[in-house]
Write a protein that holds these residues in place. Structure first.
Motif, mmCIF file in Angstrom:
data_model
loop_
_atom_site.group_PDB
_atom_site.id
_atom_site.type_symbol
_atom_site.label_atom_id
_atom_site.label_comp_id
_atom_site.label_asym_id
_atom_site.label_seq_id
_atom_site.Cartn_x
_atom_site.Cartn_y
_atom_site.Cartn_z
ATOM 1 N N THR A 118 1.097 -1.283 -0.023
ATOM 2 C CA THR A 118 0.229 -0.193 -0.157
ATOM 3 C C THR A 118 1.639 1.481 0.136
ATOM 4 O O THR A 118 0.265 2.570 0.162
ATOM 5 C CB THR A 118 -0.545 -0.009 1.222
ATOM 6 O OG1 THR A 118 0.162 -0.119 2.599
ATOM 7 C CG2 THR A 118 -1.808 -0.845 1.317
ATOM 8 N N SER A 119 1.973 1.224 0.162
ATOM 9 C CA SER A 119 3.394 2.146 0.485
ATOM 10 C C SER A 119 3.220 2.529 -1.869
ATOM 11 O O SER A 119 4.280 1.741 -1.981
ATOM 12 C CB SER A 119 3.806 1.680 1.393
ATOM 13 O OG SER A 119 3.650 1.781 2.093
ATOM 14 N N VAL A 120 2.513 3.300 -2.215
ATOM 15 C CA VAL A 120 3.369 3.775 -3.644
ATOM 16 C C VAL A 120 4.015 4.489 -3.190
ATOM 17 O O VAL A 120 2.965 5.792 -3.265
ATOM 18 C CB VAL A 120 1.836 3.542 -4.641
ATOM 19 C CG1 VAL A 120 2.293 4.137 -6.090
ATOM 20 C CG2 VAL A 120 1.503 1.969 -4.231
ATOM 21 N N PHE A 121 5.124 4.945 -4.016
ATOM 22 C CA PHE A 121 5.293 6.022 -4.473
ATOM 23 C C PHE A 121 5.258 6.813 -6.280
ATOM 24 O O PHE A 121 5.386 6.258 -6.635
ATOM 25 C CB PHE A 121 6.850 6.683 -3.957
ATOM 26 C CG PHE A 121 6.788 6.215 -2.877
ATOM 27 C CD1 PHE A 121 7.316 6.625 -1.420
ATOM 28 C CD2 PHE A 121 6.845 4.998 -1.986
ATOM 29 C CE1 PHE A 121 7.032 6.785 -0.810
ATOM 30 C CE2 PHE A 121 6.972 4.800 -0.733
ATOM 31 C CZ PHE A 121 7.178 6.008 -0.243
ATOM 32 N N GLU A 122 5.507 7.956 -6.141
ATOM 33 C CA GLU A 122 5.759 8.829 -8.047
ATOM 34 C C GLU A 122 7.011 9.595 -8.439
ATOM 35 O O GLU A 122 7.011 9.880 -7.148
ATOM 36 C CB GLU A 122 3.955 8.684 -8.464
ATOM 37 C CG GLU A 122 3.901 10.776 -8.026
ATOM 38 C CD GLU A 122 2.451 10.580 -7.879
ATOM 39 O OE1 GLU A 122 2.071 10.506 -9.179
ATOM 40 O OE2 GLU A 122 2.051 11.589 -7.597
ATOM 41 N N CYS A 123 7.192 9.939 -9.253
ATOM 42 C CA CYS A 123 7.700 10.801 -9.345
ATOM 43 C C CYS A 123 7.572 11.898 -10.129
ATOM 44 O O CYS A 123 6.027 11.447 -10.949
ATOM 45 C CB CYS A 123 8.796 10.085 -10.811
ATOM 46 S SG CYS A 123 9.869 11.213 -11.780
ATOM 47 N N VAL A 124 7.506 13.278 -9.891
ATOM 48 C CA VAL A 124 7.359 14.871 -9.855
ATOM 49 C C VAL A 124 7.337 14.437 -11.433
ATOM 50 O O VAL A 124 6.425 15.547 -12.651
ATOM 51 C CB VAL A 124 7.592 15.420 -8.796
ATOM 52 C CG1 VAL A 124 7.080 16.801 -9.421
ATOM 53 C CG2 VAL A 124 7.586 15.113 -7.845
ATOM 54 N N MET A 132 12.399 3.293 -6.402
ATOM 55 C CA MET A 132 12.765 5.208 -6.414
ATOM 56 C C MET A 132 14.487 4.810 -6.358
ATOM 57 O O MET A 132 14.905 5.558 -6.580
ATOM 58 C CB MET A 132 12.054 5.667 -5.803
ATOM 59 C CG MET A 132 12.362 5.149 -4.257
ATOM 60 S SD MET A 132 12.199 3.488 -3.591
ATOM 61 C CE MET A 132 9.862 4.091 -3.097
ATOM 62 N N PHE A 133 15.184 3.444 -5.929
ATOM 63 C CA PHE A 133 16.805 4.684 -6.112
ATOM 64 C C PHE A 133 17.879 3.784 -6.712
ATOM 65 O O PHE A 133 18.248 4.263 -7.762
ATOM 66 C CB PHE A 133 16.979 2.843 -4.992
ATOM 67 C CG PHE A 133 16.609 3.792 -3.390
ATOM 68 C CD1 PHE A 133 17.260 4.705 -2.511
ATOM 69 C CD2 PHE A 133 15.159 3.029 -3.286
ATOM 70 C CE1 PHE A 133 16.865 5.236 -1.871
ATOM 71 C CE2 PHE A 133 15.432 3.461 -1.904
ATOM 72 C CZ PHE A 133 15.873 4.406 -0.943
ATOM 73 N N VAL A 191 10.658 12.205 -5.913
ATOM 74 C CA VAL A 191 10.115 11.417 -5.244
ATOM 75 C C VAL A 191 9.029 11.665 -4.259
ATOM 76 O O VAL A 191 8.747 12.928 -3.600
ATOM 77 C CB VAL A 191 11.282 10.427 -3.725
ATOM 78 C CG1 VAL A 191 10.092 9.192 -3.385
ATOM 79 C CG2 VAL A 191 11.970 10.083 -4.684
ATOM 80 N N ARG A 192 7.607 11.549 -4.444
ATOM 81 C CA ARG A 192 6.601 11.837 -3.855
ATOM 82 C C ARG A 192 5.143 10.964 -3.874
ATOM 83 O O ARG A 192 5.696 9.603 -4.113
ATOM 84 C CB ARG A 192 5.487 12.903 -4.773
ATOM 85 C CG ARG A 192 4.028 13.267 -4.040
ATOM 86 C CD ARG A 192 3.521 14.214 -5.007
ATOM 87 N NE ARG A 192 3.531 13.880 -6.394
ATOM 88 C CZ ARG A 192 3.245 14.722 -7.459
ATOM 89 N NH1 ARG A 192 3.206 16.235 -7.275
ATOM 90 N NH2 ARG A 192 2.656 14.114 -8.067
#
Length: 702
Positions: free
Chosen positions: A477-483, A494-495, A535-536
């Protein structure tokens, strides 16, 4: 007895008297003592008559600092210091040199000796010699001197014979005088119109275009013409001689009978053929002469260049000049040989060298400093490349499921900065040495880098979820996105995302920073070490992931992306049902998180298709995203695609993997022997597919 003309004999007494005066003055000056000479220099005064400038203004004569001595008696003709100088005879006032040696040659030397000397010259020399004095002109331009011209012409190798319509001086004038015969411009004019016996520059030749307005029955091929170069390299323009053309028109118009005209045409055509043949020979000789002159000037330039190189060798700069000369191929220009001080057609003298030495030394010294600096920067850049190449090899053999620093992060550490910049330039860093250094320092670097970067990502998540901990980063449930590009990703993707290699300023000196930035901006195609600037945390996609996790009967607080993938849920976006000719859109985990319409995420349907489930699964493509290396071997960590993953596990790790587990559906469903390649975002890890479900009546199911 010497043979002289009456005109020459009349000038002999005047010249002899004046020469006797000069000789007497020289002898008297030699007899004077050193003391008396010194006094005369101090006391004598140089007197001149007053005269006017060219503009009419009166100009007073200059006087010497010494006083005037006693004047000589009126009957004395001897020239002494302090006496008024005698006036120069009229015939010598405009003569250069020591009272005209060529003038004395024409007067005193016997004619047979003069003719013998002239026979060793070429026609060009004779023509220019005839312009030096009236006496020599009278000798060379007389009819009796024709044999001299003929002998001089025979001295020129390859020169065509003299045409019948030119005498010897006229032929020499055409061959060796280089000014334009039309505009009289004194610049070199090497464009010769042989058919017209004249030199003509391009500007004047364009004014005499070929005239084809001929009388009836007069053929155009009897009129001589020439072709000159136009504006482009291959363009040729036909030009004619208006005087010759009008003369031939008049001759043809004066003929009364047809037989006379035909005879005249045949005669002119033969003359035209002879003229063209002679023009061809002359043009060939002229081109050969220009080539010889060009080669002669080239040899002079080369001799001057070699002499300069020898002088530079004494100063220790010859090697630098040769480096400049060897930069390109033999046909390319170089800064040294083509420099205005080097590329000259005159011999190098001591005085000339002293005039150009300082500037050449300055140029070569600056070039050497710049070259050494460029070489130093090149060596530093190559060391950067060597460290990165060896580090990439180590990274390819490492488990990427945990954050791993990039090569740009490694080279910014002080240990490797000192290794790059403090190692002497003459020492070569080998692959083995770099790999040994990486093995020695890499564990400590990773232990310091990884917690700091994880904390940065956690800080980003805490902006939206203040109670988040480091373990929450691993949840599905921890989803990140690129601005920047809006790509969705899970930890640790993301790394490895290229947008996060953003430039920042390491603690470098300006020199090191310049090399570092140049490499990463223009050479490697990336911008710098990893940064969390773009990162967001994605709230919408995290809510959708939570809904999918709950639909799979998993706990959102503990379920990982791998757990959800093992359930392999079938997901539909009902809002996209009417797209593509009423074909319904179905997706799998985790590609659903990168759906193009985020506002549709709250309306997703998960595993709720009843009897249509089997039909939908049957329509699903078997090898989705098989062309990309989206899977990494869990044993050797080599990236693979699903076409070759099973064969790789069987061939390389067959003793560890059971054959039953290598079946395509089981291997893809369970991430036991592989894991998603973190270098790829969620959008390419899986693909959606379209399917149209029809009921028993053939209509689409709703």
């Amino acid at each position: 007895m010497t043979r002289r003309s009456l005109r020459i004999q009349e000038k002999v007494p005047i010249a002899t008297d004046f020469q006797m005066q000069v000789d007497n003055s020289v002898s008297d000056a030699a007899e004077s003592s050193s003391g008396g000479l010194k006094r005369s220099r101090e006391e004598d005064e140089y007197e001149e008559d007053e005269f006017e400038d060219d503009d009419g203004r009166e100009r007073r004569p200059k006087k010497s600092k010494t006083s005037t001595s006693e004047a000589a008696p009126d009957d004395q003709t001897v020239v002494k210091r302090g006496n008024k100088r005698p006036r120069m005879p009229e015939q010598f006032r405009k003569v250069r040199g020591r009272h005209g040696l060529l003038e004395r040659l024409a007067k005193d030397v016997p004619l047979d000796v003069i003719f013998e000397i002239f026979c060793y010259l070429d026609p060009g020399d004779l023509f220019r010699l005839a312009r030096t004095s009236k006496d020599l002109r009278g000798i060379l331009m007389s009819k009796t001197s024709e044999s001299i011209w003929r002998t001089a012409r025979e001295n020129v190798e390859g020169l065509p014979p003299r045409p019948h319509d030119l005498n010897e001086p006229q032929y020499a004038h055409l061959l060796f005088e280089s000014y334009c015969h039309v505009c009289q411009h004194k610049g070199r004019c090497e464009s010769i119109l042989w058919s017209f016996r004249m030199r003509c520059c391009k500007n004047c030749a364009r004014l005499a275009l070929y005239d084809l307005q001929l009388p009836p029955n007069m053929p155009f091929d009897v009129i001589p013409f020439e072709k000159i170069k136009g504006n482009s390299r291959r363009q040729r323009t036909m030009v004619g001689n208006p005087t010759i053309t009008e003369k031939m028109k008049s001759e043809f118009g004066a003929l009364q009978t047809e037989a006379a005209r035909q005879q005249w045409i045949a005669c002119k055509r033969q003359e035209r053929r002879d003229l063209d043949e002679h023009a061809r020979l002359c043009e060939k000789w002229h081109e050969s002469r220009l080539d010889d002159r060009s080669n002669e000037l080239k040899d002079i330039r080369n001799q001057r260049r070699d002499a300069i190189l020898d002088r530079l060798g004494e100063l220790g700069l010859r090697e630098e000049a040769e480096i400049i000369m060897d930069k390109g191929n033999p046909w390319s220009r170089n800064e040294f040989s083509d420099h205005k001080l080097v590329k000259q057609t005159k011999k190098l003298t001591d005085y000339g060298w002293n005039c150009i030495k300082d500037e050449l030394v300055k140029i070569l010294s600056n070039h050497k400093a710049q070259r050494l600096e460029k070489e130093r920067r090149r060596i530093m850049s190559s060391r950067y490349d060597l460290i990165e190449q060896e580090y990439v090899k180590i990274q390819d053999e490492s488990d990427l499921r945990d954050p791993f620093p990039t090569a740009h992060d490694i080279v910014t550490y002080q240990t490797f900065q000192d290794l790059i910049w403090d190692t002497p330039l003459e020492e070569t860093l080998t692959d083995e040495f770099i790999r040994l250094k990486l093995s020695e320092h890499l564990p400590g670097i990773i232990d310091g880098w990884r917690p700091a970067k994880i904390q940065q990502v956690l800080d980003v998540m805490r902006v939206s979820v203040p109670t988040a901990t480091a373990s929450d980063l691993l949840l599905a449930t921890s989803v990140f996105e690129c601005v920047r590009c809006c790509q969705k990703m899970h930890y640790p993707q993301m790394f490895y995302h290229h947008c996060f290699f953003t430039p920042h300023t390491p603690n470098f000196s300006k020199e090191r920073m310049d090399v570092f930035e140049y490499r990463h901006w223009y050479t490697t195609g990336t911008c710098g070490p990893w940064s969390s600037t773009y990162v967001r945390f994605s709230k919408g996609q995290s809510q959708a992931a939570k809904m999918i996790v709950e639909a799979c009967s998993l706990d959102p607080t503990t379920a990982t992306p791998k757990d959800v993938h093992s359930q392999n849920p079938l997901i539909e976006c009902p809002r996209c049902e009417f797209d593509w000719n009423h074909m319904r859109l179905f997706m799998r985990w985790p590609q659903v998180l990168s759906h193009h319409y985020p506002e549709h995420m709250e309306h997703l349907l998960v595993n709720s298709f009843g009897e249509d489930t089997n039909k939908i699964v049957a329509a699903e493509p078997t090898h989705a995203s098989s062309s990309s290396e989206i899977a990494c071997c869990a044993y050797c960590h080599k990236p693979r695609n699903f076409w070759t993953l099973a064969d790789h596990l069987k061939d390389c790790h067959g003793d560890t993997v059971d054959a039953d587990e290598l079946e395509a559906s089981k291997l893809r469903g369970a991430q036991t022997h592989w894991y998603w390649n973190p270098r790829y975002t969620l959008s390419v890890l899986n693909e959606g597919f379209r399917h149209k479900i029809e009921d028993s009546k053939g209509t689409s199911a709703t």
